[in-house]
Design a protein around this motif. Structure first.
Motif, PDB file in Angstrom:
ATOM      1  N   GLU A 103       0.834  -1.202   0.000  1.00 23.58           N
ATOM      2  CA  GLU A 103       0.000   0.000   0.000  1.00 23.58           C
ATOM      3  C   GLU A 103       0.871   1.256   0.000  1.00 23.58           C
ATOM      4  N   ALA A 104       1.958   1.217   0.737  1.00 20.84           N
ATOM      5  CA  ALA A 104       2.831   2.386   0.875  1.00 20.84           C
ATOM      6  C   ALA A 104       3.760   2.573  -0.326  1.00 20.84           C
ATOM      7  N   LEU A 105       4.262   1.467  -0.880  1.00 20.14           N
ATOM      8  CA  LEU A 105       5.305   1.545  -1.898  1.00 20.14           C
ATOM      9  C   LEU A 105       4.857   1.160  -3.301  1.00 20.14           C
ATOM     10  N   GLY A 106       3.707   0.505  -3.414  1.00 20.52           N
ATOM     11  CA  GLY A 106       3.323  -0.049  -4.703  1.00 20.52           C
ATOM     12  C   GLY A 106       4.027  -1.380  -4.912  1.00 20.52           C
ATOM     13  N   GLN A 107       4.107  -1.786  -6.143  1.00 17.34           N
ATOM     14  CA  GLN A 107       4.704  -3.078  -6.475  1.00 17.34           C
ATOM     15  C   GLN A 107       6.217  -2.950  -6.631  1.00 17.34           C
ATOM     16  N   VAL A 108       6.940  -3.076  -5.540  1.00 16.27           N
ATOM     17  CA  VAL A 108       8.403  -3.082  -5.583  1.00 16.27           C
ATOM     18  C   VAL A 108       8.873  -4.503  -5.267  1.00 16.27           C
ATOM     19  N   PRO A 109      10.077  -4.849  -5.672  1.00 20.78           N
ATOM     20  CA  PRO A 109      10.583  -6.198  -5.410  1.00 20.78           C
ATOM     21  C   PRO A 109      10.692  -6.500  -3.912  1.00 20.78           C
ATOM     22  N   PHE A 110      10.373  -7.741  -3.549  1.00 18.65           N
ATOM     23  CA  PHE A 110      10.525  -8.200  -2.172  1.00 18.65           C
ATOM     24  C   PHE A 110      10.732  -9.701  -2.170  1.00 18.65           C
ATOM     25  N   LEU A 111      11.255 -10.203  -1.068  1.00 15.63           N
ATOM     26  CA  LEU A 111      11.400 -11.631  -0.829  1.00 15.63           C
ATOM     27  C   LEU A 111      10.931 -11.907   0.586  1.00 15.63           C
ATOM     28  N   LEU A 112      10.502 -13.131   0.825  1.00 15.46           N
ATOM     29  CA  LEU A 112      10.191 -13.582   2.181  1.00 15.46           C
ATOM     30  C   LEU A 112      11.294 -14.526   2.620  1.00 15.46           C
ATOM     31  N   GLY A 148      24.668 -18.581   8.251  1.00 14.80           N
ATOM     32  CA  GLY A 148      24.861 -17.877   6.984  1.00 14.80           C
ATOM     33  C   GLY A 148      24.129 -18.511   5.814  1.00 14.80           C
ATOM     34  N   THR A 149      23.381 -19.581   6.078  1.00 14.73           N
ATOM     35  CA  THR A 149      22.678 -20.297   5.018  1.00 14.73           C
ATOM     36  C   THR A 149      21.757 -19.367   4.233  1.00 14.73           C
ATOM     37  N   ARG A 150      22.040 -19.230   2.955  1.00 19.34           N
ATOM     38  CA  ARG A 150      21.251 -18.484   1.970  1.00 19.34           C
ATOM     39  C   ARG A 150      21.125 -16.986   2.250  1.00 19.34           C
ATOM     40  N   VAL A 151      21.930 -16.469   3.157  1.00 20.23           N
ATOM     41  CA  VAL A 151      21.855 -15.040   3.480  1.00 20.23           C
ATOM     42  C   VAL A 151      22.360 -14.201   2.308  1.00 20.23           C
ATOM     43  N   ASP A 152      23.561 -14.481   1.812  1.00 23.97           N
ATOM     44  CA  ASP A 152      24.083 -13.730   0.666  1.00 23.97           C
ATOM     45  C   ASP A 152      23.145 -13.863  -0.528  1.00 23.97           C
ATOM     46  N   GLU A 153      22.646 -15.066  -0.753  1.00 24.22           N
ATOM     47  CA  GLU A 153      21.728 -15.310  -1.872  1.00 24.22           C
ATOM     48  C   GLU A 153      20.492 -14.419  -1.775  1.00 24.22           C
ATOM     49  N   ALA A 154      19.947 -14.271  -0.567  1.00 28.10           N
ATOM     50  CA  ALA A 154      18.737 -13.465  -0.381  1.00 28.10           C
ATOM     51  C   ALA A 154      18.980 -12.013  -0.779  1.00 28.10           C
ATOM     52  N   PHE A 155      20.029 -11.409  -0.236  1.00 28.05           N
ATOM     53  CA  PHE A 155      20.309 -10.011  -0.539  1.00 28.05           C
ATOM     54  C   PHE A 155      20.700  -9.827  -2.003  1.00 28.05           C
ATOM     55  N   HIS A 156      21.471 -10.772  -2.540  1.00 32.27           N
ATOM     56  CA  HIS A 156      21.890 -10.692  -3.942  1.00 32.27           C
ATOM     57  C   HIS A 156      20.680 -10.792  -4.876  1.00 32.27           C
ATOM     58  N   THR A 157      19.765 -11.703  -4.568  1.00 38.88           N
ATOM     59  CA  THR A 157      18.567 -11.869  -5.395  1.00 38.88           C
ATOM     60  C   THR A 157      17.742 -10.586  -5.415  1.00 38.88           C
ATOM     61  N   LEU A 158      17.563  -9.983  -4.248  1.00 36.01           N
ATOM     62  CA  LEU A 158      16.800  -8.737  -4.197  1.00 36.01           C
ATOM     63  C   LEU A 158      17.543  -7.625  -4.952  1.00 36.01           C
ATOM     64  N   ALA A 159      18.849  -7.513  -4.744  1.00 30.20           N
ATOM     65  CA  ALA A 159      19.630  -6.479  -5.438  1.00 30.20           C
ATOM     66  C   ALA A 159      19.516  -6.640  -6.946  1.00 30.20           C
ATOM     67  N   GLN A 160      19.575  -7.870  -7.418  1.00 30.95           N
ATOM     68  CA  GLN A 160      19.458  -8.134  -8.858  1.00 30.95           C
ATOM     69  C   GLN A 160      18.089  -7.663  -9.366  1.00 30.95           C
ATOM     70  N   ARG A 161      17.051  -7.922  -8.606  1.00 28.93           N
ATOM     71  CA  ARG A 161      15.709  -7.494  -9.008  1.00 28.93           C
ATOM     72  C   ARG A 161      15.579  -5.973  -9.014  1.00 28.93           C
ATOM     73  N   LEU A 162      16.290  -5.308  -8.113  1.00 29.75           N
ATOM     74  CA  LEU A 162      16.245  -3.850  -8.066  1.00 29.75           C
ATOM     75  C   LEU A 162      16.879  -3.246  -9.324  1.00 29.75           C
ATOM     76  N   VAL A 163      17.907  -3.892  -9.819  1.00 29.78           N
ATOM     77  CA  VAL A 163      18.606  -3.393 -11.010  1.00 29.78           C
ATOM     78  C   VAL A 163      17.778  -3.645 -12.269  1.00 29.78           C
ATOM     79  N   THR A 164      17.098  -4.767 -12.313  1.00 33.37           N
ATOM     80  CA  THR A 164      16.375  -5.139 -13.527  1.00 33.37           C
ATOM     81  C   THR A 164      14.928  -4.673 -13.538  1.00 33.37           C
ATOM     82  N   SER A 165      14.414  -4.139 -12.416  1.00 28.13           N
ATOM     83  CA  SER A 165      13.004  -3.726 -12.413  1.00 28.13           C
ATOM     84  C   SER A 165      12.831  -2.284 -12.840  1.00 28.13           C
TER      85      SER A 165
END
Length: 165
Positions: A103-112, A148-165
């Motif tokens: 509601e506040a940001l609209g459709q921006v990339p996110f992960l759970l 550290g399991t999948r921590v880098d992957e999580a931030f990297h995945t979101l960062a990649q989506r920010l660049v391509t969106s």
């Protein structure tokens, strides 16, 4: 150089601060410190040949959105929802927080991120819930700030989506 603001959203004690500490500094502390207001960290990454400064806004834990948190969200390019796998109610809280964030940001990339995979014997979140969210198009990662399991992957995945969106 590009800067992107990312907010960490979730209930109290789900591991938002620990995930950021693991990602930015490669550390984990057993000591629990409640975040008051917001804590901001920065990490520079390279995505598709472009250098990006990720500004990580670690918001205080919440089950419902508070007015003050809405102001923290302004300008966010994306966010990470964080739930605790040992407390199933935190997934429900994350779903509500997601509605408010959209509601506040609209459709921006996110992960759970469902955190605390290192405590598998105490797990309360049913894997069918995860499968259902993935079927709805959500990216859901099972993480552990401690190991550290999948921590880098999580931030990297979101960062990649920010660049391509």
């Amino acid at each position: 150089m590009m800067q992107k603001k990312i907010c960490m959203l979730g209930s109290y004690a789900v591991g938002k601060t620990s995930l950021v500490a693991q990602y930015v500094h490669g550390i984990f502390s057993e000591e629990y410190l409640t975040t008051i207001g917001v804590k901001i960290d920065k990490k520079s990454v390279e995505i598709e040949g472009e250098r990006i400064d990720l500004l990580l806004w670690d918001l205080n834990g919440q089950d419902r959105f508070q007015d003050v948190s809405m102001s923290y969200l302004r300008g966010s390019a994306g966010y990470l929802l964080v739930a605790d796998g040992t407390r199933k109610n935190t997934v429900e809280a994350a779903l509500l927080l997601n509605e408010r964030a959209q509601e506040a940001l609209g459709q921006v990339p996110f992960l759970l991120l469902i955190n605390k995979n290192d405590l598998a014997d105490e797990w309360e979140v049913d894997h069918r819930v995860v499968d259902d969210l993935r079927a709805r198009g959500w990216t859901v990662l099972i993480t552990s700030a401690k190991t550290g399991t999948r921590v880098d992957e999580a931030f990297h995945t979101l960062a990649q989506r920010l660049v391509t969106s």
